[in-house]
Motif scaffolding. Structure first.
Motif, PDB file in Angstrom:
ATOM      1  N   ALA A 273      -0.057   0.629  -4.170  1.00 54.55           N
ATOM      2  CA  ALA A 273      -1.180  -0.257  -4.520  1.00 54.55           C
ATOM      3  C   ALA A 273      -2.459   0.327  -3.915  1.00 54.55           C
ATOM      4  O   ALA A 273      -2.415   1.039  -2.908  1.00 54.55           O
ATOM      5  CB  ALA A 273      -0.937  -1.662  -3.990  1.00 54.55           C
ATOM      6  N   ASP A 274      -3.597   0.013  -4.532  1.00 57.58           N
ATOM      7  CA  ASP A 274      -4.868   0.544  -4.033  1.00 57.58           C
ATOM      8  C   ASP A 274      -5.469  -0.330  -2.946  1.00 57.58           C
ATOM      9  O   ASP A 274      -6.117   0.172  -2.034  1.00 57.58           O
ATOM     10  CB  ASP A 274      -5.878   0.657  -5.187  1.00 57.58           C
ATOM     11  CG  ASP A 274      -5.564   1.840  -6.098  1.00 57.58           C
ATOM     12  OD1 ASP A 274      -4.806   2.733  -5.676  1.00 57.58           O
ATOM     13  OD2 ASP A 274      -6.073   1.865  -7.232  1.00 57.58           O
ATOM     14  N   LEU A 275      -5.297  -1.642  -3.075  1.00 60.55           N
ATOM     15  CA  LEU A 275      -5.913  -2.562  -2.112  1.00 60.55           C
ATOM     16  C   LEU A 275      -4.936  -3.670  -1.751  1.00 60.55           C
ATOM     17  O   LEU A 275      -4.248  -4.211  -2.619  1.00 60.55           O
ATOM     18  CB  LEU A 275      -7.192  -3.178  -2.691  1.00 60.55           C
ATOM     19  CG  LEU A 275      -8.364  -2.207  -2.906  1.00 60.55           C
ATOM     20  CD1 LEU A 275      -9.409  -2.813  -3.828  1.00 60.55           C
ATOM     21  CD2 LEU A 275      -9.007  -1.819  -1.578  1.00 60.55           C
TER      22      LEU A 275
ATOM     23  N   LEU B 183       0.825  -1.216   0.000  1.00 55.16           N
ATOM     24  CA  LEU B 183       0.000   0.000   0.000  1.00 55.16           C
ATOM     25  C   LEU B 183       0.855   1.260   0.000  1.00 55.16           C
ATOM     26  O   LEU B 183       0.563   2.227  -0.688  1.00 55.16           O
ATOM     27  CB  LEU B 183      -0.902   0.035   1.237  1.00 55.16           C
ATOM     28  CG  LEU B 183      -2.133  -0.860   1.267  1.00 55.16           C
ATOM     29  CD1 LEU B 183      -2.898  -0.644   2.562  1.00 55.16           C
ATOM     30  CD2 LEU B 183      -3.044  -0.592   0.080  1.00 55.16           C
TER      31      LEU B 183
ATOM     32  N   ILE C 233      -7.239  -5.437   4.283  1.00 56.82           N
ATOM     33  CA  ILE C 233      -8.421  -6.296   4.332  1.00 56.82           C
ATOM     34  C   ILE C 233      -7.927  -7.694   4.700  1.00 56.82           C
ATOM     35  O   ILE C 233      -7.169  -8.305   3.946  1.00 56.82           O
ATOM     36  CB  ILE C 233      -9.155  -6.302   2.977  1.00 56.82           C
ATOM     37  CG1 ILE C 233      -9.612  -4.874   2.640  1.00 56.82           C
ATOM     38  CG2 ILE C 233     -10.357  -7.247   3.021  1.00 56.82           C
ATOM     39  CD1 ILE C 233     -10.017  -4.689   1.196  1.00 56.82           C
TER      40      ILE C 233
END
Lengths: 374, 374
Positions: B109-111, B105, B132
């Motif tokens: 990176a987005d997720l 991240l 997540i």
């Protein structure tokens, strides 16, 4: 159109419980309230109708933000600046409800609650001692089929006993898609509606109402905040067609009207906001980072600002100096503008490594820049 | 050799499911793709073959990093800058998967997802709301012998339903060595391979594939990142001999070729990187601190950069201006260089007390120094 907006405006000012939501009852109620307010509201509607444009007008976001943000008065007591509740947080997702709930506090709400599953609660609690976290939702895997009705009743009653204290619910951040949990949340939405508590719907909450649009249809205190994919699904489901970017404004208006005038904040390069009457855009430059979680900041922010906007409209007694005057739209404009400003400051500082937590740290300074505490 | 590298390069650009991995099928596929691309790739291979040296050439890491890092475009939406998943985290280890996932991240990176055991999940979640975390892996101690098949199927299906969304998997940080858990992870690797999802293997993931080399053999999107001991075991197991530092480059090439052209990043004073065709070194000065966890930063970083390199190569349509052109090698070079730069900045500031978390805090600034956001 005029009548529907009147309903939106006036029901949002009402705090009466159990108002009937069928359109005839709403009309009766609206006429009663217009009479009670001596027609002052009437002239606002006319002004707003005149303001309709074929292209969305950029909202005067900073002025709106300054107008609706309450002054800090030492005589006020805990709770008066806002009590927000987030319904979300399950075994899989815990960051999203935290982001929404802490953002509400960082903007200036007094109390921020989270209603989540038992698994999620200790984790969300561990992110911050500032939040009040209720471990009461249940997912299918943890309960037997025979217990479902009993547990569902218990869950819904548990949230309902708090309902009247809340100025706004945020339904969806990190909610997950467990069918039993979503059934309970449907009941919670119905109760919030009966209590005239505004509801901001995002993420899996939006997934839920996209599939059961009656849950929010005709409720003027509902705000939907779809991103690209969520908007696409909403258009397909409700308008039965594909997204039309040639007439983005027209389609957004149709969508809101078809759902009975709920407010929609369509997130994108510019955010577009409508209540079925007017469309406003917020294009303040934000950040090019698209890290997950920014939508959660937005939902928590909109919840606070729309609560403040309702208080402001109520206190102004017809002498409202900003346009538009629908508090859900004002809340969306303010929330969108503040997130964009905070994201831009965070990005200036953190560049490519900007994360959602960094943006939250700039909410306070962004608000202070626009609307100093003193 | 030319043919094998073609396979590596081209299969890595393909997103077709279920590609057959036997060499005859690969040859057919490669010839088809070379024809489709009009021979543009052919000339690259020749260039690369000419670039082979007897001594490893220092990679032009900063230029590579600049070339493959995507521009920040406000029209892009969440997910387009990368969705990474770390498979790791058990009762014993929780720091390693966190370091890998948060590094992804912080680079942009987005997720970033983590798939770990149920015990590890609340802890990893509590490190950061930005991740997540899926509590789905199981260790032997928590299940009966009779349930193993059923639970294994459930675990693997749970990861597979997300698989196509991921741009890269990192398998191994804090995975542990429980036999049942490793059996499940073997299946996850097979599924990733079927879906053409790149896999970075480190730590216990590397332990797993060292003992079951068929899991990655011949898969051009696999990256192994062994440290001194892991490399020793790999050489012993695959080449059936001891590490030969007199011919480090030759042995590394042989190792990669024997495993069918997987990319290997051999960590050391200089990092050596090969795909069985070329060997590149990255020798930028890092930090003399050897605190645990730096390998996890590297695995998360390589995952992001190789995803970006694949996008870059695909978008360039033959007009690639950097060498080499294999995206897994590019990802290793960029990841190695960035970690070294961040470690050096952290050490400058923290000296002997430099920890892995300190290095992570410098990933953003290091990237900004090399490749400014604007």
């Amino acid at each position: 159109m005029y009548v529907k907006h009147g309903m939106s405006q006036l029901t949002s000012l009402s705090s009466a419980r159990n108002c009937t939501l069928s359109s005839s009852a709403v009309l009766r109620r609206q006429h009663f309230l217009i009479r009670s307010l001596g027609g002052g509201v009437h002239s606002n509607f006319c002004t707003q109708n005149r303001m309709q444009e074929t292209k969305p007008l950029e909202a005067d976001a900073e002025n709106i933000l300054r107008a609706i943000t309450p002054t800090l008065d030492p005589t006020r007591h805990k709770g008066q600046a806002g009590k927000i509740a987030v319904i979300g947080g399950c075994r899989e997702y815990t960051g999203a409800p935290y982001f929404a709930a802490i953002s509400a506090l960082k903007i200036g709400a007094d109390l921020s609650h989270v209603f989540c599953t038992k698994d999620a609660a200790p984790v969300i609690k561990s992110y911050s001692p500032e939040l009040i976290v209720h471990p009461i939702l249940e997912e299918s895997y943890s309960i037997g089929d025979g217990d479902k009705k009993y547990i569902s009743g218990k869950v819904v009653a548990e949230v309902d006993k708090w309902m009247e204290r809340f100025d706004c619910l945020v339904v969806g951040p990190g909610l997950g898609r467990d069918p039993f949990l979503l059934d309970c949340v449907s009941e919670i939405i119905k109760q919030a509606r009966q209590s005239n508590v505004p509801i901001v719907l995002d993420g899996d909450g939006l997934f839920l109402v996209t599939n059961s649009i009656d849950l929010v249809s005709g409720y003027p205190l509902a705000v939907l905040t779809p991103n690209v994919n969520e908007y696409k699904r909403l258009v397909q489901k409700v308008l039965n067609c594909e997204v039309n970017d040639q007439d983005a404004q027209g389609q957004l208006l149709s969508l809101s009207r078809r759902i009975g005038g709920v407010t929609i904040l369509r997130k994108g390069k510019s955010d577009l906001i409508t209540d079925g009457e007017i469309v406003k855009s917020v294009s303040i430059y934000g950040s090019p980072r698209r890290c997950g979680g920014q939508g959660d900041i937005l939902s928590g922010s909109v919840a606070v600002f729309l609560s403040w906007a309702r208080q402001y409209i109520l206190a102004a007694e017809g002498n409202v100096t900003i346009r538009p005057t629908n508090p859900t739209v004002l809340g969306c404009i303010a929330g969108s503008a503040l997130l964009r400003k905070a994201a831009s400051l965070a990005f200036e500082n953190r560049k490519r490594s900007t994360l959602t937590g960094d943006i939250i740290e700039y909410l306070g300074r962004s608000l202070e820049d626009i609307c100093p505490a003193y």
